[in-house]
Design an enzyme around this catalytic site. Structure first.
Site, short mmCIF file in Angstrom:
data_model
loop_
_atom_site.label_atom_id
_atom_site.label_comp_id
_atom_site.label_asym_id
_atom_site.label_seq_id
_atom_site.Cartn_x
_atom_site.Cartn_y
_atom_site.Cartn_z
N SER A 22 0.76 -1.31 0.37
CA SER A 22 0.10 0.01 0.18
C SER A 22 0.65 1.22 0.15
O SER A 22 1.94 1.68 0.39
CB SER A 22 -0.88 0.22 1.09
N ASN A 71 9.00 7.97 4.98
CA ASN A 71 8.56 8.81 4.32
C ASN A 71 7.50 9.24 5.31
O ASN A 71 6.81 8.82 6.37
CB ASN A 71 7.26 8.18 3.44
N ALA A 72 6.88 10.61 5.21
CA ALA A 72 5.55 11.01 5.81
C ALA A 72 5.01 11.74 5.12
O ALA A 72 4.72 12.76 4.08
CB ALA A 72 5.83 12.54 7.47
N ASN A 124 -5.97 -0.74 6.99
CA ASN A 124 -4.12 -0.14 7.59
C ASN A 124 -4.29 0.69 8.79
O ASN A 124 -4.95 1.35 9.37
CB ASN A 124 -4.21 0.50 6.86
N CYS A 127 -0.09 3.10 10.14
CA CYS A 127 1.31 4.56 10.13
C CYS A 127 1.27 5.09 10.75
O CYS A 127 0.61 5.32 11.60
CB CYS A 127 -0.64 5.56 8.82
N THR A 190 5.60 0.85 8.30
CA THR A 190 6.69 1.40 8.46
C THR A 190 6.38 1.78 9.58
O THR A 190 5.86 1.36 10.29
CB THR A 190 6.58 2.92 7.81
N GLY A 240 8.58 -5.64 4.36
CA GLY A 240 10.13 -4.54 4.90
C GLY A 240 10.95 -5.37 4.51
O GLY A 240 11.48 -6.42 4.95
N GLY A 241 11.58 -4.47 3.55
CA GLY A 241 12.78 -4.88 3.37
C GLY A 241 12.66 -5.65 2.04
O GLY A 241 14.26 -6.09 2.23
N GLY A 262 7.49 -2.65 -1.53
CA GLY A 262 7.91 -0.99 -1.55
C GLY A 262 8.71 -0.62 -1.65
O GLY A 262 8.89 -0.35 -2.67
C1 LIG Z 1 5.72 6.16 0.12
C2 LIG Z 1 5.13 5.14 0.98
C3 LIG Z 1 3.51 5.16 1.04
C4 LIG Z 1 3.18 4.24 1.48
N1 LIG Z 1 1.65 4.34 1.83
C5 LIG Z 1 1.14 3.82 2.74
C6 LIG Z 1 -0.57 3.33 3.16
O1 LIG Z 1 -0.86 4.76 2.34
N2 LIG Z 1 -0.79 2.50 3.76
C7 LIG Z 1 -0.10 1.45 4.64
O2 LIG Z 1 -0.92 0.92 5.13
N3 LIG Z 1 1.57 1.94 3.92
C8 LIG Z 1 1.94 2.39 3.50
N4 LIG Z 1 3.62 2.47 3.51
C9 LIG Z 1 4.14 1.50 3.82
C10 LIG Z 1 4.09 -0.16 2.35
O3 LIG Z 1 3.13 0.08 2.63
C11 LIG Z 1 5.33 -0.60 3.52
O4 LIG Z 1 4.48 -1.27 4.31
C12 LIG Z 1 6.60 -0.94 3.65
O5 LIG Z 1 7.07 0.20 2.81
C13 LIG Z 1 7.29 -1.49 3.87
O6 LIG Z 1 8.12 -2.83 3.08
P1 LIG Z 1 9.06 -2.12 1.88
O7 LIG Z 1 10.33 -2.55 3.08
O8 LIG Z 1 9.27 -2.70 0.90
O9 LIG Z 1 9.04 -0.67 1.36
C14 LIG Z 1 3.85 3.36 2.30
C15 LIG Z 1 5.46 3.41 1.94
C16 LIG Z 1 6.50 3.97 1.49
C17 LIG Z 1 7.68 4.29 1.43
#
Ligand SMILES: Cc1cc2nc3c(=O)[nH]c(=O)nc-3n(C[C@H](O)[C@H](O)[C@H](O)COP(=O)(O)O)c2cc1C
Ligand SMILES: Cc1cc2nc3c(=O)[nH]c(=O)nc-3n(C[C@H](O)[C@H](O)[C@H](O)COP(=O)(O)OP(=O)(O)OC[C@H]3O[C@@H](n4cnc5c(N)ncnc54)[C@H](O)[C@@H]3O)c2cc1C
Ligand code: FES
Lengths: 301, 274
Positions: A22, A71-72, A124, A127, A190, A240-241, A262
């Site tokens: 997401s 990110n925020a 979710n 967040c 995150t 995650g990662g 992600g």
């Molecule tokens: C730019 C960005 C926006 C995200 N927006 C959401 C979101 O709207 N809802 C959500 O559940 N997770 C959001 N996430 C979290 C990701 O879905 C994921 O759980 C997190 O990035 C860990 O995975 P990764 O290490 O593969 O990036 C966001 C992550 C990033 C980097």
């Protein structure tokens, strides 16, 4: 290329276990169609709230080393009404992510997607950078229970609940979710994190605090999936990662039935989805593993 | 170790050039930006204020680059108010670039406002080519024109035809740069390429004119950018991500972009008509 590594999770048949997380390319039907074509087993939309949200001012994302981000974005999204129009012609394996600040909002959002051809929903609860949304809801166990029940009343489609490392114990939140009727758990979101520029002596992100994703959080994700799968009956989606197919294998061995990616897409581009799937396929072939189920949770033995 | 372009670098503003009362060019040292390809952009952080996508402008000093900012809202005004010695953060360069090679013998550049930035960088790269260059510039009024001196300077060494259109007729032809283009193409049938950057509705006209005249073209498209690295989707146009698949699209690609010149996504991601 067919990208086939068929799996079944919470009653859903997916082409493969690689799901786009997401908030990653999660707003546009044309982009979803492109993601399906290049190998995604499923896609989770950006988290959708009842009303549109503009999110925070830039900078909304900062790279902390080559493989991790904070990110925020502030849950910027078009809102339920607009997004339901966006995906009205969807035919692909899409899960709609839901976010809200009050129990009553969730059933209203879910109803907007009643006639849509989507796989299901992801809630979710994790967040980490928006007040009164996401994690702050996830920390309130009674509220978690009530929200899940209110969603399950509105839809027969599977509901995944996405948890993270908040104030409440992740295992406790997941168990409450399971007891309330969740069909699966996504872990993890995150983690609250921060970047300060030492020259100008100020936080980089406009919101100051954001969520850490990418390589840095993988060991935590693996640990969470491992512990969750020990105590839950419903399936788990690991997140995650994940940067390579071997990370996928590691998550599955920890107990994940599918995974989400992600940050990788930011680092290696959109074609990295297909590469992960093909890498996973080669791994399975090389190991004579006929059904990917064989490796799920194998590390628990 | 090579510098990772995704990591933000703090740079000190070393020089500024006032182009007009509302447009300023800011010079700084950064080796990655100095070698960025024409059409690429940077994400520029104005500490405590904003981060904006900005095209890379040229600098004559080795290992240096520049950005040219028009004072508009909150972020751009904060950047405009920065001066020599102040620090800003940059990451990038991001995006693809204009395609160019020596076989293009007759080239038109068409731009307006800060859309001129990537075109000027491109011209700087290829001005030694043995090609014919026509530069068509548009502005509302004479006082809003900039970079004309620069082009006149280059034109001393190498023939560059500069055509100017102002909406009020205070300089050059009264009207739009696309009017000049239309007239130009009706006379000159041997144009190999049109490069354009500026307001989307202007570029849409350039695209339409190019198609009618069977001339190749490339446009630099702008969309709302947050990540700049292809994960947030905020910059999407149809199934393309402007920050990584663009910002430069040619006529074949634009033909499939039904949103081009029609709609864009606002800050929440809602598709909105121009
Ligand atoms: C730019 C960005 C926006 C995200 N927006 C959401 C979101 O709207 N809802 C959500 O559940 N997770 C959001 N996430 C979290 C990701 O879905 C994921 O759980 C997190 O990035 C860990 O995975 P990764 O290490 O593969 O990036 C966001 C992550 C990033 C980097
Ligand atoms: C690839 C690219 C290159 C650009 N190059 C230049 C340049 O060289 N010089 C220049 O002056 N401007 C350039 N811009 C525009 C610049 O990024 C800002 O949009 C502009 O300076 C207005 O900023 P503001 O703070 O005044 O915006 P605001 O007053 O906050 O908003 C006004 C409008 O600016 C646009 N805008 C604001 N933030 C962004 C953003 N993060 N991404 C995209 N659009 C935004 C939106 O359309 C918004 O509606 C470029 C934009 C893009 C996408
Ligand atoms: S700005 Fe985030 S995908 Fe392009």
């Amino acid at each position: 290329m067919d990208y086939d590594i068929p799996i079944n999770i919470a009653g859903l048949d997916l082409k493969n276990p690689v799901i786009v997380a997401s908030g990653i390319l999660g707003l546009s039907q044309s982009i979803f169609d492109r993601l399906y074509k290049i190998g995604a087993g499923a896609i989770v939309s950006k988290s959708i709230s009842l009303l549109p949200r503009e999110g925070y001012r830039n900078p909304t994302i900062v790279s902390v080393d080559n493989m991790s981000y904070i990110n925020a974005v502030g849950l910027a999204n078009p809102g339920a009404e607009s997004f339901s129009t966006e995906i009205s012609k969807n035919k692909g394996p899409l899960l709609v992510s839901l976010v809200g600040s009050e129990k009553s909002e969730f059933s209203v959002i879910v109803r907007k997607f009643r006639d849509h051809k989507i796989l299901g929903f992801e809630l979710n609860l994790s967040c980490p950078h928006v007040e009164k949304m996401g994690m702050e809801i996830g920390d309130d166990l009674k509220l978690v229970y009530d929200i899940i029940q209110s969603i399950k009343k509105e839809t027969t489609k599977p509901l995944f609940v996405k948890v993270g490392l908040g104030k409440s114990d992740i295992l406790e939140v997941a168990k409450v979710a399971e007891s309330a009727g969740a069909d699966g758990i996504t872990a993890i979101n995150t983690l609250r994190a921060m970047k300060i520029d030492i020259e100008t002596q100020c936080p980089v992100l406009e919101n100051k605090i954001g969520g850490l994703s990418g390589s840095a959080i993988k060991p935590l994700g693996i640990r969470c999936v491992y512990e969750l799968s020990k105590s839950l009956k419903i399936p788990i989606i690991g997140c995650g990662g994940i940067m390579t197919y071997s990370d996928v294998v590691e998550y599955m061995m920890a107990g994940a039935s599918a995974i989400q990616i992600g940050s990788l897409i930011g680092l290696k581009g959109i074609s990295s989805i297909g590469k992960i799937v093909m890498g996973l396929r080669s791994y399975l072939e090389a190991g004579n593993i006929n059904d990917i189920k064989e490796i799920i949770g194998i590390a628990h033995r | 170790m090579p510098i990772d372009k995704n990591l933000m670098r703090l740079v000190k503003i070393e020089d500024v050039n006032i182009e007009t009362p509302t447009v300023k060019t800011i010079f700084f040292k950064d080796s990655l930006s100095s070698v960025s390809k024409p059409g690429q952009f940077l994400m520029v952080w104005i500490p405590r204020r904003e981060e904006l996508p900005l095209s890379v402008m040229i600098s004559d000093t080795k290992n240096h680059a520049a950005i040219t900012i028009r004072k508009n809202g909150y972020g751009s005004t904060s950047l405009f108010n920065k001066d020599i010695g102040d620090r800003i953060g940059i990451r990038g360069p991001f995006g693809n670039s204009f395609s160019f090679n020596k076989s293009l013998k007759n080239i038109i550049f068409l731009g307006g406002g800060t859309g001129l930035v990537p075109l000027v960088r491109l011209l700087y790269y290829i001005k030694e080519y043995d090609s014919k260059f026509t530069f068509i510039m548009g502005a509302k009024t004479k006082s809003e024109l900039f970079f004309t001196e620069l082009i006149y300077e280059w034109a001393k060494a190498k023939k560059i035809d500069l055509h100017i259109a102002t909406e009020d007729g205070s300089l050059g032809t009264k009207g739009y740069p696309t009017d000049i283009l239309r007239a130009f193409l009706s006379v000159h049938k041997d144009i190999d390429m049109i490069y354009t950057c500026g307001p989307e509705l202007m570029m849409k006209k350039v695209y339409d004119i190019a198609i009618i005249n069977s001339v190749r073209m490339e446009a630099s498209i702008e969309r709302y950018m947050k990540c700049g690295i292809g994960i947030c989707s905020s910059c999407c146009i149809n199934d393309k991500l402007v920050c990584v698949d663009g910002t430069i699209f040619n006529e074949t690609k634009i033909q499939k972009l039904t949103e081009f010149g029609v709609s864009y996504r606002n800050k929440s991601g809602i598709l909105t008509k121009f």
